[in-house]
Design a protein around this motif. Structure first.
Motif, PDB file in Angstrom:
ATOM      1  N   HIS A 122      33.960  62.814   6.239  1.00  0.00           N
ATOM      2  CA  HIS A 122      34.354  62.617   8.123  1.00  0.00           C
ATOM      3  C   HIS A 122      35.161  64.187   8.671  1.00  0.00           C
ATOM      4  O   HIS A 122      35.832  65.007   8.318  1.00  0.00           O
ATOM      5  CB  HIS A 122      35.762  61.820   7.966  1.00  0.00           C
ATOM      6  CG  HIS A 122      35.156  61.433   9.713  1.00  0.00           C
ATOM      7  ND1 HIS A 122      34.091  61.283  10.383  1.00  0.00           N
ATOM      8  CD2 HIS A 122      36.434  61.171  10.746  1.00  0.00           C
ATOM      9  CE1 HIS A 122      34.512  61.522  12.039  1.00  0.00           C
ATOM     10  NE2 HIS A 122      35.711  61.080  12.057  1.00  0.00           N
ATOM     11  N   ARG A 145      36.433  63.667  18.345  1.00  0.00           N
ATOM     12  CA  ARG A 145      37.240  63.780  17.239  1.00  0.00           C
ATOM     13  C   ARG A 145      38.095  62.090  16.672  1.00  0.00           C
ATOM     14  O   ARG A 145      38.017  61.638  15.669  1.00  0.00           O
ATOM     15  CB  ARG A 145      38.497  64.585  17.035  1.00  0.00           C
ATOM     16  CG  ARG A 145      38.308  66.005  16.934  1.00  0.00           C
ATOM     17  CD  ARG A 145      38.855  67.375  17.182  1.00  0.00           C
ATOM     18  NE  ARG A 145      38.736  68.699  16.389  1.00  0.00           N
ATOM     19  CZ  ARG A 145      37.806  69.376  16.949  1.00  0.00           C
ATOM     20  NH1 ARG A 145      36.830  68.909  17.826  1.00  0.00           N
ATOM     21  NH2 ARG A 145      37.185  70.709  16.951  1.00  0.00           N
ATOM     22  N   SER A 148      35.468  59.308  17.642  1.00  0.00           N
ATOM     23  CA  SER A 148      34.933  59.130  16.301  1.00  0.00           C
ATOM     24  C   SER A 148      35.267  58.709  15.214  1.00  0.00           C
ATOM     25  O   SER A 148      34.611  57.815  14.442  1.00  0.00           O
ATOM     26  CB  SER A 148      33.759  60.395  16.307  1.00  0.00           C
ATOM     27  OG  SER A 148      34.907  61.171  15.957  1.00  0.00           O
ATOM     28  N   THR A 149      36.210  58.673  14.954  1.00  0.00           N
ATOM     29  CA  THR A 149      37.242  58.563  13.603  1.00  0.00           C
ATOM     30  C   THR A 149      37.573  57.194  14.091  1.00  0.00           C
ATOM     31  O   THR A 149      37.169  56.353  12.417  1.00  0.00           O
ATOM     32  CB  THR A 149      38.249  58.828  13.332  1.00  0.00           C
ATOM     33  OG1 THR A 149      38.038  60.886  13.469  1.00  0.00           O
ATOM     34  CG2 THR A 149      39.492  58.728  12.264  1.00  0.00           C
ATOM     35  N   SER A 168      39.763  63.437   5.394  1.00  0.00           N
ATOM     36  CA  SER A 168      38.706  63.954   6.799  1.00  0.00           C
ATOM     37  C   SER A 168      39.561  64.972   7.446  1.00  0.00           C
ATOM     38  O   SER A 168      40.486  65.284   7.097  1.00  0.00           O
ATOM     39  CB  SER A 168      39.370  62.443   7.992  1.00  0.00           C
ATOM     40  OG  SER A 168      39.706  62.761   9.356  1.00  0.00           O
ATOM     41  N   SER A 170      41.329  67.964   9.451  1.00  0.00           N
ATOM     42  CA  SER A 170      42.120  68.555  10.653  1.00  0.00           C
ATOM     43  C   SER A 170      42.256  69.545  10.485  1.00  0.00           C
ATOM     44  O   SER A 170      41.393  70.376   9.749  1.00  0.00           O
ATOM     45  CB  SER A 170      43.083  67.493   9.952  1.00  0.00           C
ATOM     46  OG  SER A 170      44.587  67.769  10.929  1.00  0.00           O
ATOM     47  N   TRP A 201      44.637  62.542  15.947  1.00  0.00           N
ATOM     48  CA  TRP A 201      42.705  62.580  14.999  1.00  0.00           C
ATOM     49  C   TRP A 201      43.604  62.527  13.645  1.00  0.00           C
ATOM     50  O   TRP A 201      43.134  60.891  13.122  1.00  0.00           O
ATOM     51  CB  TRP A 201      42.748  64.168  14.671  1.00  0.00           C
ATOM     52  CG  TRP A 201      40.901  64.735  13.630  1.00  0.00           C
ATOM     53  CD1 TRP A 201      40.276  63.017  13.944  1.00  0.00           C
ATOM     54  CD2 TRP A 201      40.934  65.552  13.752  1.00  0.00           C
ATOM     55  NE1 TRP A 201      39.402  63.742  13.281  1.00  0.00           N
ATOM     56  CE2 TRP A 201      39.361  65.360  13.115  1.00  0.00           C
ATOM     57  CE3 TRP A 201      40.749  67.140  14.090  1.00  0.00           C
ATOM     58  CZ2 TRP A 201      38.825  66.234  13.253  1.00  0.00           C
ATOM     59  CZ3 TRP A 201      40.443  67.877  13.426  1.00  0.00           C
ATOM     60  CH2 TRP A 201      39.247  67.481  13.168  1.00  0.00           C
ATOM     61  N   GLU A 204      44.916  58.297  13.242  1.00  0.00           N
ATOM     62  CA  GLU A 204      42.912  57.109  13.053  1.00  0.00           C
ATOM     63  C   GLU A 204      42.310  57.102  12.031  1.00  0.00           C
ATOM     64  O   GLU A 204      42.660  56.511  10.944  1.00  0.00           O
ATOM     65  CB  GLU A 204      42.508  57.797  13.972  1.00  0.00           C
ATOM     66  CG  GLU A 204      42.218  57.462  15.913  1.00  0.00           C
ATOM     67  CD  GLU A 204      42.852  56.328  16.024  1.00  0.00           C
ATOM     68  OE1 GLU A 204      41.531  55.436  15.925  1.00  0.00           O
ATOM     69  OE2 GLU A 204      43.145  55.557  17.055  1.00  0.00           O
ATOM     70  N   ALA A 205      42.749  58.030  11.082  1.00  0.00           N
ATOM     71  CA  ALA A 205      41.487  58.258   9.922  1.00  0.00           C
ATOM     72  C   ALA A 205      43.017  57.538   9.207  1.00  0.00           C
ATOM     73  O   ALA A 205      42.003  57.127   8.274  1.00  0.00           O
ATOM     74  CB  ALA A 205      41.895  60.106   9.446  1.00  0.00           C
ATOM     75  N   THR A 215      42.988  57.753   1.409  1.00  0.00           N
ATOM     76  CA  THR A 215      43.120  58.602   2.609  1.00  0.00           C
ATOM     77  C   THR A 215      43.581  59.594   2.035  1.00  0.00           C
ATOM     78  O   THR A 215      44.539  60.006   2.125  1.00  0.00           O
ATOM     79  CB  THR A 215      43.566  58.290   3.356  1.00  0.00           C
ATOM     80  OG1 THR A 215      42.822  56.569   3.791  1.00  0.00           O
ATOM     81  CG2 THR A 215      42.554  58.809   4.920  1.00  0.00           C
TER      82      THR A 215
END
Length: 357
Positions: A122, A145, A148-149, A168, A170, A201, A204-205, A215
């Motif tokens: 992402h 950011r 969409s995440t 993801s 950052s 951000w 959320e990820a 993750t």
């Protein structure tokens, strides 16, 4: 540390397309000459490390933000390794066979097309330095950011067969302006706009882990490449003979070569030891004044004309403090612990490779 399940090989030169500015336009407009097979005539090359898992297999990899600098490079090298790479694209044109429809503003993703993906990368986000941070621009930066995440992570949670890895983006802007403090992945977030943006951000990820998906949050430093990103803007005053430090020049710059970015992202996909935040930076950060001196030396241009802080703030407002004057001395603690073989750990050698070859 033993590299469990991961092997590194020195590869030849792999094709990477000539980039335009990151984050603009669909992939083929951003990367002229890149065809669906990853081959084309208008290509440059970067040397990368091949990273494969055992047993050897072709992976299905989905990328958002694939038209940007990192997305273009990853698409090229992953397809060169025969992985199946799909791009998340917004409405407005017909889909190619390797594209999947999504619309973050409408909270829509074609969820069935995400099934059986081995990894999701992402990278989506509006260009952070494209224009001044007005209240309206700040909202766009956050929505592109965070929202969409949220949409993507919620979609991954619906899958019957979830990906093994969610990687993801950052940034080291997460840490804020920290002077000479050495910043590891365990360091706290700062308190300015960019820090809070990165914090939210990442939050959320990180929810993807609640669905059992490994993750990884990649906190990118300044990515150095001759084909896009920050470097072409940084060298412009030097080309005209008026380059120099920004402000007092003592602020730390955490940088990383694009070749190493590609290798690190692929390591994050394949190596199950990686989870949570990872500082994607060279092990040798430099202060801004030193960066200016090295850049001037490589370009054979003077680096004696400082840009005063008041002029930077007058031109860029709040963005000047967060992007140009803030000090982030980030250390790649996780990558060093994993014995990642940095290809470009030295700034001068990196700039020579980019600008003189």
């Amino acid at each position: 540390m033993t590299r469990v399940g991961v092997t590194y090989e020195r590869m030849g030169l792999l094709p990477v397309p000539i980039f335009l500015r990151a984050g603009q336009g669909p992939l083929l407009r951003c990367c002229p000459g890149l065809t669906r097979t990853g081959r084309g005539r208008r290509l440059k090359s970067i040397a990368v490390y091949s990273l494969t898992t055992r047993p050897s297999s072709t992976m299905k990899i989905i990328i958002s933000g694939a038209s940007g600098l990192v997305g273009c490079a990853l698409t090229s090298v992953l397809r060169a390794e025969n992985h199946s790479v799909f791009h998340l694209v917004r409405p407005g044109r017909a889909l190619a066979p390797d594209e999947i429809r999504w619309d973050p503003h409408a909270a829509y993703v074609d969820v069935p097309e995400l099934e059986a993906a081995d990894a999701v990368i992402h990278l989506n986000g509006a260009n952070i330095s494209e224009r001044r941070w007005t209240p309206q621009r700040k909202q766009i930066l956050r929505s592109s950011r965070i929202d969409s995440t949220r949409v993507l992570v919620d979609s991954l949670a619906q899958l019957r067969q979830k990906p093994r890895a969610f990687v993801s983006a950052s940034a080291v802007g997460y840490y804020g302006n920290r002077g000479d403090e050495i910043l590891t992945e365990a360091s706290e977030a700062g308190r300015d706009f960019l820090s809070l943006l990165a914090r939210d951000w990442e939050a959320e990820a990180s929810r993807a882990a609640q669905s059992g998906i490994r993750t990884v949050i990649l906190r990118f430093g300044v990515i150095l490449s001759g084909q896009g990103g920050a470097l072409p803007q940084m060298i412009r005053p030097f080309r005209f003979g008026v380059g120099g430090r920004l402000g007092h020049g003592r602020q730390w710059l955490s940088w990383i070569a694009l070749e190493d970015v590609a290798g690190i992202v692929r390591l994050a996909i394949a190596d199950s030891r990686f989870h949570g935040p990872v500082n994607v930076v060279s092990p040798a950060p430099v202060q801004n004044a030193d960066f200016a001196r090295v850049l001037g030396r490589v370009l054979h241009r003077p680096a004696i004309f400082p840009a005063p802080e008041f002029m930077l703030r007058l031109a860029w407002g709040e963005m000047a403090d967060a992007l140009l004057l803030a000090s982030q001395r980030a250390a790649p603690e996780q990558l060093l612990a994993a014995n990642y073989p940095f290809q470009f750990p030295d700034l001068e050698a990196t700039l020579k490779k980019i600008l003189l070859t």
